[in-house]
Motif scaffolding. Structure first.
Motif, PDB file in Angstrom:
ATOM      1  N   SER A 161       0.862  -1.396  -0.228  1.00  0.00           N
ATOM      2  CA  SER A 161      -0.429  -0.147  -0.365  1.00  0.00           C
ATOM      3  C   SER A 161       0.788   0.850   0.136  1.00  0.00           C
ATOM      4  O   SER A 161       1.829   1.291   0.528  1.00  0.00           O
ATOM      5  CB  SER A 161      -0.693  -0.315   1.146  1.00  0.00           C
ATOM      6  OG  SER A 161      -0.233   0.150   2.534  1.00  0.00           O
TER       7      SER A 161
ATOM      8  N   ALA B 236      -0.411   5.111   0.765  1.00  0.00           N
ATOM      9  CA  ALA B 236      -1.297   6.271   1.730  1.00  0.00           C
ATOM     10  C   ALA B 236       0.066   7.803   1.105  1.00  0.00           C
ATOM     11  O   ALA B 236      -0.992   8.528   1.655  1.00  0.00           O
ATOM     12  CB  ALA B 236      -1.724   6.339   2.809  1.00  0.00           C
TER      13      ALA B 236
ATOM     14  N   THR C  53      -9.093  -1.281  -3.775  1.00  0.00           N
ATOM     15  CA  THR C  53      -8.280  -1.607  -1.904  1.00  0.00           C
ATOM     16  C   THR C  53     -10.008  -2.190  -1.302  1.00  0.00           C
ATOM     17  O   THR C  53      -9.415  -2.645   0.255  1.00  0.00           O
ATOM     18  CB  THR C  53      -8.345  -0.202  -1.325  1.00  0.00           C
ATOM     19  OG1 THR C  53      -9.013   1.165  -1.715  1.00  0.00           O
ATOM     20  CG2 THR C  53      -7.167   0.632  -2.450  1.00  0.00           C
TER      21      THR C  53
ATOM     22  N   GLU D  76      -7.040  -0.141   5.403  1.00  0.00           N
ATOM     23  CA  GLU D  76      -6.384   1.139   4.994  1.00  0.00           C
ATOM     24  C   GLU D  76      -6.795   1.892   6.759  1.00  0.00           C
ATOM     25  O   GLU D  76      -7.231   1.421   7.281  1.00  0.00           O
ATOM     26  CB  GLU D  76      -7.263   1.613   3.983  1.00  0.00           C
ATOM     27  CG  GLU D  76      -7.558   1.324   2.847  1.00  0.00           C
ATOM     28  CD  GLU D  76      -8.985   2.135   1.419  1.00  0.00           C
ATOM     29  OE1 GLU D  76      -8.463   2.148   1.232  1.00  0.00           O
ATOM     30  OE2 GLU D  76     -10.357   1.260   2.498  1.00  0.00           O
TER      31      GLU D  76
ATOM     32  N   ASP E 284      -4.934   6.541   0.705  1.00  0.00           N
ATOM     33  CA  ASP E 284      -4.435   4.774   0.351  1.00  0.00           C
ATOM     34  C   ASP E 284      -4.394   3.991  -1.342  1.00  0.00           C
ATOM     35  O   ASP E 284      -5.774   4.570  -1.704  1.00  0.00           O
ATOM     36  CB  ASP E 284      -4.829   3.919   0.970  1.00  0.00           C
ATOM     37  CG  ASP E 284      -3.689   3.327   2.531  1.00  0.00           C
ATOM     38  OD1 ASP E 284      -2.812   2.803   1.878  1.00  0.00           O
ATOM     39  OD2 ASP E 284      -4.777   2.755   3.256  1.00  0.00           O
TER      40      ASP E 284
END
Lengths: 100, 486
Positions: free
Chosen positions: B171, B173, B198, B203, B209
């Motif tokens: 991931s 972010a 996602t 998250e 994200d």
């Protein structure tokens, strides 16, 4: 914008977020939180955003509806499989009313 | 153990019968075994399952089936990506024993393509890039095992760098995927916001994200994106058509492309070695026919504070369901309210709790306008900077990280406060695609070039990245720790 966060204000926020801040870490937490506020204030000191529209999401999506088609949800046993405590097909939690 | 684990090459070897998926998987598992004690890259390994899945791919090949480019390709998933019936911890005490009841869309798609899960990689708690003592221990930089400045965050990039897998998904972010790709010498892509669903990623900041691939080369990155991109009904923010042939962009080159170099992305503290490698890559792009000129993204300096405020506010909201009721850790308590507080105290590290408290405060009445709404306005300004720039340029280029891994500020606070993360954060705020690819070394450590494009401009990034990679051949370079064979 500009004031320091007080210990009481931080405690109220922690309570709202259902978080405990141990007595031993209170001072460090307060310093760190105020450090974050100071960082943000310093960075934006000279920035005027009065006439700017806020952005929540980068894509300009329009809400749409999909057909309401019934389908199976997560089976109850699967949903409960990770529960720290379960009974009679339900999540079990400690009693809700304090002082009893 | 062959060191050339480029996905395209492995696919050709599988199709021609020169190797089998089982041999490939056995080889990467050997590499896991030999390096895991040093690198600590995995939280959970799935060797038996991986070998069984590989044999199934071999059977399909033996039966004459046409296989997908990712079939038989080893993949590692960051441990904040849900895998049905396989522990997913987010590297947090909160989820130490969590067994997801479903798989993330991205993993579902990879399985459908036939790729083989090797294991779940280490990460910063909830992928926050925060300071503190990592629950599953730190991960050294594969190019310099004495360097621990990435905390456990190197892992999804390190597993590709040392050939413990051919593909890794992580991931991004706040730039983590690109930062670690650059510092570990591999290719990493943060796609356009929403292009890779996602759903199933745990998250902490859903509006920022992203999920993306890390690979040895640009071709592998394009092949991976082909398999995982496209809207899914389970993710309301996902978009795009599945199966776009990104590999079609690879040979298009950069002739006539206009590339802007934002001066804000080259701060005075940029390491001379990084600057040199970056300028050399720009010279190569010019030699290949691109036009390069300096430009400005004037609101860049305001981005880190906006990112800090928005991610913290979203963390407050998004991590509220970790309360000890339905899954994860639960603390002993006399009543419900105490259970919530104690569970979250014991389950989250102090750094995560600090971010949540800060997020609560910026959302509260007294600070909402001055901090949260202002951060959203800064987001608008950052986004407009890019919109203006992409009217003039096809691409923007900058060093991914202005300093090599050893000179990084380490884990001393939220990533937004590290000056070297400045060039990473705006792409998350604006949701534009950003590709990091290795272009050289500074002080013996890899340097990454970050190419940013307009929304859904991944193809242009691949064209430029591939053209450069043909010149540098960086994928042939391996960290000394992996040995020289192959």
């Amino acid at each position: 914008m500009g004031d320091r966060i007080s210990s009481a204000e931080m405690a109220r926020a922690a309570e709202a977020a259902r978080l405990e801040i141990a007595a031993a870490e209170k001072e460090d937490f307060l310093e760190a939180i105020n450090g974050l506020f100071a960082f943000v204030r310093r960075q934006w000191e000279t920035l005027n955003t009065e006439a700017v529209t806020p952005t929540a999401y980068v894509r300009n999506l329009k809400s749409v509806c999909r057909p309401d088609v019934p389908r199976a949800s997560l089976p109850r046993e699967t949903a409960l499989a990770n529960a720290p405590d379960a009974a009679d097909g339900c999540f079990r939690v400690p009693k809700i009313i304090e002082n009893q | 153990m062959p060191n050339d684990v480029r996905i395209g090459r492995l696919h050709e070897l599988l199709r021609s019968g020169e190797t089998t998926a089982e041999e490939i998987v056995a080889a990467v598992l050997d590499r896991v075994t030999s390096l895991e004690a040093t690198l600590n890259t995995f939280i959970t390994l799935t060797p038996e399952r991986a070998l069984a899945e590989a044999r199934a791919v071999d059977q399909r090949i033996a039966h004459g089936e046409e296989i997908d480019p990712l079939a038989g390709i080893p993949v590692a998933l960051a441990d904040n990506i849900c895998t049905e019936a396989l522990r997913t911890t987010c590297a947090s005490r909160m989820l130490g024993d969590f067994i997801p009841p479903f798989s993330a869309v991205v993993y579902h798609r990879l399985r459908q393509a036939g790729s083989v899960l090797i294991g779940k990689t280490n990460l910063d708690e909830f992928g926050m890039g925060t300071a503190g003592v990592p629950v599953f221990g730190p991960v050294p930089n594969p190019w310099d095992p004495t360097c621990l400045s990435g905390g456990p965050g190197w892992a999804p990039a390190a597993v590709v760098a040392v050939r413990q897998t051919a593909l890794s998904i992580a991931s991004d972010a706040g730039g983590a995927l690109r930062r670690f790709a650059a510092c570990c010498g591999v290719v990493g892509l943060k796609p356009t916001y929403g292009l890779v669903p996602t759903h199933g990623l745990i998250e902490f900041a859903p509006s920022l994200d992203h999920l993306g691939p890390l690979t040895l080369d640009v071709t592998g990155c394009a092949l991976a994106l082909q398999a995982i991109a496209g809207a899914d009904a389970q993710d309301g923010f996902s978009t795009g058509t599945a199966g776009e042939a990104y590999t079609g962009y690879l040979g298009r080159g950069v002739r006539g492309r206009r590339i802007g170099v934002p001066r804000e992305y080259l701060p005075p503290e940029t390491h001379p070695g990084v600057r040199k490698a970056f300028e050399k890559s720009l010279d190569l792009l010019v030699d290949l026919g691109a036009e390069v000129e300096e430009t400005s993204l004037p609101h860049t300096p305001y981005a880190p504070a906006a990112h800090l405020v928005l991610t913290s506010a979203e963390a407050f909201s998004n991590l509220s369901n970790f309360d000890g009721v339905r899954f994860g850790h639960r603390a002993e308590a006399r009543h419900l309210h105490e259970m919530y507080r104690r569970t979250r105290h014991e389950g989250f590290s102090p750094e995560v709790r600090r971010r949540i408290v800060f997020g609560t405060l910026v959302l509260s009445g007294d600070h909402f306008e001055d901090y949260f709404v202002k951060a959203q306005k800064v987001r608008t300004l950052v986004r407009r900077d890019f919109e203006q720039a992409f009217k003039r340029y096809d691409l923007l280029a900058a060093p991914t990280v202005p300093v090599p891994a050893t000179a990084a500020s380490g884990n001393g606070g939220p990533p937004e406060m590290r000056p070297e993360d400045l060039p990473l954060l705006p792409a998350n705020l604006a949701g534009i695609p950003a590709l990091s690819l290795p272009v050289g070394f500074a002080g013996g450590l890899p340097v990454g070039l970050q190419l940013m494009g307009p929304p859904f401009g991944e193809g242009v990034l691949f064209s430029a990245g591939y053209a450069l990679e043909q010149q540098t051949g960086f994928y042939r370079t391996t960290p000394p720790i992996t040995g020289t064979e192959g």
